[in-house]
Scaffold this motif. Structure first.
Motif, mmCIF file in Angstrom:
data_model
loop_
_atom_site.group_PDB
_atom_site.id
_atom_site.type_symbol
_atom_site.label_atom_id
_atom_site.label_comp_id
_atom_site.label_asym_id
_atom_site.label_seq_id
_atom_site.Cartn_x
_atom_site.Cartn_y
_atom_site.Cartn_z
ATOM 1 N N SER A 39 0.834 -1.205 0.000
ATOM 2 C CA SER A 39 0.000 0.000 0.000
ATOM 3 C C SER A 39 0.864 1.249 0.000
ATOM 4 C CB SER A 39 -0.897 0.018 1.230
ATOM 5 O OG SER A 39 -1.754 -1.080 1.227
ATOM 6 N N ASP B 179 -5.650 -0.588 -4.761
ATOM 7 C CA ASP B 179 -5.042 -1.194 -3.577
ATOM 8 C C ASP B 179 -6.003 -2.207 -2.977
ATOM 9 O OD1 ASP B 179 -3.702 -1.897 -1.351
ATOM 10 O OD2 ASP B 179 -3.547 0.105 -0.500
ATOM 11 N N GLU B 180 -5.779 -3.445 -3.251
ATOM 12 C CA GLU B 180 -6.643 -4.534 -2.788
ATOM 13 C C GLU B 180 -8.118 -4.186 -2.983
ATOM 14 O OE1 GLU B 180 -5.361 -6.998 0.009
ATOM 15 O OE2 GLU B 180 -3.451 -6.054 0.472
HETATM 16 MG MG LIG Z 1 -2.256 -2.714 2.318
#
Ligand SMILES: [Mg+2]
Ligand SMILES: Nc1ncnc2c1ncn2[C@@H]1O[C@H](COP(=O)(O)OP(=O)(O)O)[C@@H](O)[C@H]1O
Lengths: 308, 289, 327
Positions: free
Chosen positions: C54, C178-179
């Motif tokens: 991240s 991000d995910e």
């Molecule tokens: Mg993360």
């Protein structure tokens, strides 16, 4: 831990310095004390002499440094009325104030906290409702109204207690009661909400589900955790032991710090007012410091955190 | 001893939900009283029977119930009811102005601290420390006594009351919104700090701030009336609730109505705001203390 | 072909507070990462939680400051944060967050939020913005009647669609996800991934796709970079890398993905503690968990070495093998 303590000490010192500066700025910037004290019809040379005597003719920053230096050496100056050392005048009045505020503090603690906790443990019962209403009443009624109402009832109507003055312990009853009412309400309310919050936490439910005795759940788990917010309020109350009686002392003509402050303020007696402000701030800062350290002890997680 | 069975504590919500549906009686009464006070304050000039300084020396210290002076007269024969209306207006205006100043000042400082951290944050903490060290009444006393009391100074001074509460809330919420929340997302869209704070963070923290205002407001009323009672707040010939109590005090034995009227108004007003505030807090923001 | 994004030697150090003494303990969350992202390319970044994915994603966008290294976007260096140029550049690079509810303002309607980038960057007129919002909502599969809804009235998948629509509003060139699906219901994940793939094909944008779900990365990404404790340990085209992982960490990750038709006994199981950047082991950071670690792994930090034409890996053993093969 050492870092934590020294940081707090540094902040406390800074705060006291800020209060000293505040006192200086307010008291020196707001007018010429010579003029006020001596009155309008005094010849100029008398005023000049007076100003020279009190160091009021020097530039302001020199006065400020001299002032800080003097305070650091314990010299709080002389009262401009009467010429006695300001510190002595002030300290002389401290016992009278404490005679009122310490019993009041005991009243607050011994009624407010148990009432709040009891209400929290019997949530939504009639007693809980009653405690809430009384608590809110307690701190929404201004102390001067409370004091006057008490005087009206106990002195004027019933003739049981003196309405003011200083003498026997009977004189202290009404003022001490008046001071404590608001604090009782505040503490009751705070203890109640702190306790309710803690009782709703998962670990309390786990403990009681695991079969821990109810009494042990309350005393061993809930109370210590509810203590943190309650300690804040108590710390504040301890901090205002000296300052919390200004209005009440005025109502009851009680010769404590508060009365001295009001009188000195109307006389523009700089040294005495300064001295009182510093004393009040010092007591408050010390108690805040103790509360902060107690926090660290009650809740280690707070130690590593920044100021807020 | 079965008080804390999971069914007792867990459905926190179940217990409070039915309450939220209707306005409780006490809150309704509080709202009613506040509405009455606002009407008094706004229309004080129209509804008061006499001018507040109009003396009637033949009717000095008339008790309540006297025809024409339903709440009696004071030591100079001035009509207590008329003065009460004016006092409500003055006290509410001061408390209202001060609450707004304090909320704006505190919220701004809180946002600044959240945005810039570092030095600004330390300065804000220092200011809050300073205020925690001197009880507000004492500080105001010193300032008012030495600078003289004027309406502007009084409102300005009271405007410093309670700012640190808003600052703490605003800072905390702004930081958490900026750390991973919507504020970070909006910054990432290219929004200016101004837009982020005014269009996003402020509306989101508004309900919490409003609840805080209901805490500050009655405290400011009490503070102002305390100062006025001590003779350092609102100065004659103007009048405020505390100031009326202060002057009425000397006639406590002979004419208690001078002081009881305004005392009751102060009590009811602060009580109403506290009740309404508590209720609002339950409704809008259960997370605040 | 010039790259859309070039990142070199990025370093991000968090100085958090820790311990009783409150001594600051620096955490190197990203520790010397270099990356290239081609136009229209999808780059996957995989690794366990805490490996710095991240942080790297935010640094690529210029949202997090870098303690070292440079990011160049479209051939120009990233402007300083919070400057006017930096803000203007946001119209060209956007982010999709893991938790869509947190990324949306709960007080604004869906339409207002999708529209916000257009307002911020002053793109188009009132009317054209409204049209664009309708268009975007349609493109991400939201119903027109949901325009006036608030985030909490939507499902998780729908919220993520809102975030995606908002990210696409200004026709960005690059998207960092991000995910984006790991907080969603498993049943919804595929839909959102397919939506992203479709949008990427349609608009030709470049995408950085961060995930710890290897299966998703495998079928979405052209290239993959594997991160471990702030460093890239292996990188290469998605198909090759998954078919033939070279770094022991990648091998462990790949073999931990259950796949039909593959026997379980050949799996390399990741042992030991998950990585903690505050306590970074000396030498190869992976060595305490590596089955094949030798003395050299405990002392020297391996550099990323090319393996063939289009792959790299940072492992002493793999480098040795390659040299041996070449010799
Ligand atoms: Mg993360
Ligand atoms: N704001 C922060 N402050 C301090 N440490 C952080 C912060 N954000 C992330 N970290 C640390 O940096 C490391 C990498 O975090 P992150 O980039 O979120 O990894 P990932 O996304 O791969 O899980 C973690 O150890 C995390 O604890």
């Amino acid at each position: 831990m050492i870092r934590f303590i020294s940081l707090r000490l540094f902040r406390a010192a800074l705060t006291v310095l800020a209060v000293m500066t505040f006192a200086f700025v307010v008291l020196r910037m707001s007018g010429d004390p010579a003029q006020v004290l001596l009155g309008p019809d005094v010849p100029q040379n008398v005023i000049d002499d007076f100003r020279a005597d009190w160091g009021l003719d020097k530039p302001l920053w020199r006065q400020y440094l001299a002032y800080l230096g003097a305070i650091l050496t314990g010299d709080f100056g002389l009262s401009m009325r009467g010429g006695a050392p300001a510190l002595d005048l002030v300290l002389e009045r401290v016992p009278a104030t404490l005679i009122l505020t310490i019993p009041a503090l005991f009243l607050k603690l011994s009624i407010g906290i148990p009432a709040g906790i009891y209400a929290a443990l019997h949530r939504d019962s009639t007693i809980d409702r009653g405690v809430i209403v009384l608590a809110i009443l307690g701190f929404t009624v201004p102390s001067f109204v409370m004091g006057l109402v008490l005087v009206l009832i106990f002195s004027i109507q019933l003739g049981l207690l003196p309405s003011g003055g200083f003498g026997t312990w009977l004189h202290a009853i009404l003022p001490a009661l008046t001071i404590s009412v608001g604090g009782i309400g505040l503490l009751a309310r705070f203890s109640r909400s702190a306790m309710i919050e803690v009782m709703g936490q998962p670990f309390i439910r786990t403990a009681s589900a695991k079969g821990v005795k109810w009494r042990d759940v309350v005393w061993g788990h809930a109370l210590p955790n509810a203590a943190v917010p309650i300690v804040t309020i108590v710390g504040f109350m301890v901090g205002s032991l000296i300052a919390g009686a200004v209005v009440v002392e005025t109502i009851f003509s009680w010769p404590g710090i508060g009365r001295l402050l009001i009188v000195s303020v109307s006389n523009r007696d700089l040294a005495v007012v300064q001295c009182i402000l510093l004393l009040i701030a010092a007591v408050m800062v010390c108690s805040n410091l103790i509360v902060d350290l107690l926090y660290g002890w009650l809740d280690p997680r707070l130690r590593a955190q920044p100021a807020h | 001893m079965s008080l804390v069975t999971p069914t007792e504590t867990a459905p926190h919500r179940v217990v409070t939900l039915p309450r939220k549906r209707r306005i409780p009686l006490a809150v309704a009464a509080g709202l009613g009283w506040l509405a009455l006070m606002v009407i008094c304050a706004v229309f004080a000039d129209l509804i008061r029977p006499y001018d507040i300084t109009q003396m009637d020396l033949s009717a000095r210290l008339s008790p309540p119930g006297t025809p024409g002076h339903w709440l009696g007269t004071d030591e100079l024969g001035r009509d207590v009811l008329s003065r009460l209306f004016q006092s409500v207006r003055v006290s509410l205006v001061i408390a209202f102005g001060a609450t707004i100043i304090s909320a704006v000042f505190g919220t701004t400082l809180g946002f600044l601290a959240a945005q810039f951290r570092g030095i600004i944050e330390h300065l804000v903490v220092m200011l809050a420390d300073f205020q925690a060290a001197l009880p507000f009444l004492i500080m105001s006393l010193a300032v008012l006594a030495f600078f003289g009391s004027s309406m502007i100074l009084l409102v300005g001074l009271m405007g410093f009351y309670g700012w640190e509460r808003y600052a703490r809330i605003a800072r905390g919420l702004a930081i958490s919104a900026g750390a991973q929340g919507y504020a970070a997302a909006v910054v990432q869209l290219g929004a200016t700090p101004r837009r982020v704070y005014l269009n996003h963070i402020l509306p989101n923290v508004a309900s919490t701030l409003i609840v805080s205002m209901t805490l500050t407001f009655p405290e400011i009323i009490l503070m102002e009336s305390g100062l006025s009672f001590l003779g350092l707040g609102v100065q004659p010939p103007d009048t405020s609730l505390g100031n009326m109590v202060g002057f009425g005090r000397e006639y406590l034995t002979t004419a208690p109505w001078i002081m009881l009227g305004p005392a009751v108004v102060i009590m009811f007003t602060t009580l109403s705001i506290s009740l309404v505030g508590d209720w609002l807090r339950d409704k809008l923001d259960p997370t605040i203390r | 072909m010039s790259f859309l994004l070039e990142a070199d030697d990025l370093v991000r150090v968090y100085t958090g507070r820790g311990g009783l003494l409150g001594k600051a303990q620096p955490v190197r969350a990203v520790d010397g990462v270099s990356l290239r992202l081609g136009r229209g390319e999808t780059l996957g970044i995989v690794g366990e939680s805490g490996s710095g994915k991240s942080t790297l994603g935010r640094m690529l966008l210029g949202v997090d400051p870098a303690q070292g290294g440079t990011v160049r976007f479209d051939g120009r260096p990233m402007p300083a944060r919070n400057t006017t140029e930096w803000r203007a550049l946001r119209a060209r690079m956007q982010m999709v967050f893991q938790d869509p509810l947190a990324a949306l303002d709960r007080r604004l309607t869906i339409a207002a939020q999708i529209r916000e980038p257009l307002d911020i960057h002053r793109i188009g007129t009132e009317a054209s913005r409204a049209t664009r919002v309708t268009e975007l909502m349609h493109a991400v599969g939201l119903r027109p009647d949901q325009a006036k809804r608030f985030p909490h009235e939507l499902s998780g998948g729908q919220r993520q669609r809102v975030v995606i629509a908002r990210a696409l509003a200004t026709k960005a060139d690059m998207l960092v996800c991000d995910e984006p699906v790991s907080a969603l219901d498993v049943s919804i994940q595929a839909q959102v991934v397919n939506l992203l793939r479709m949008l990427q094909k349609q608009t030709g944008l470049s995408m950085v796709f961060i995930s710890h779900d290897l299966k998703v990365v495998r079928n979405l990404c052209d290239r993959v970079a594997v991160m471990y404790l702030g460093r890239i340990v292996e990188e290469g085209p998605s198909e090759h890398l998954f078919a033939n992982p070279r770094h022991p960490y990648t091998q462990a990750l790949v073999s931990s993905v259950p796949e039909p038709g593959r026997r379980l006994d050949g799996r390399v199981i990741l042992q030991g503690e998950p990585p903690n950047p505050a306590k970074r082991p000396p030498g190869c950071a992976f060595h305490p968990r590596c089955l094949r670690a030798t003395d050299i792994c405990r002392s020297g930090i391996p550099a990323l070495q090319p393996l063939g034409t289009d792959r790299t890996a940072a492992c002493h053993l793999v480098a040795g093998e390659t040299r041996a093969e070449v010799a």
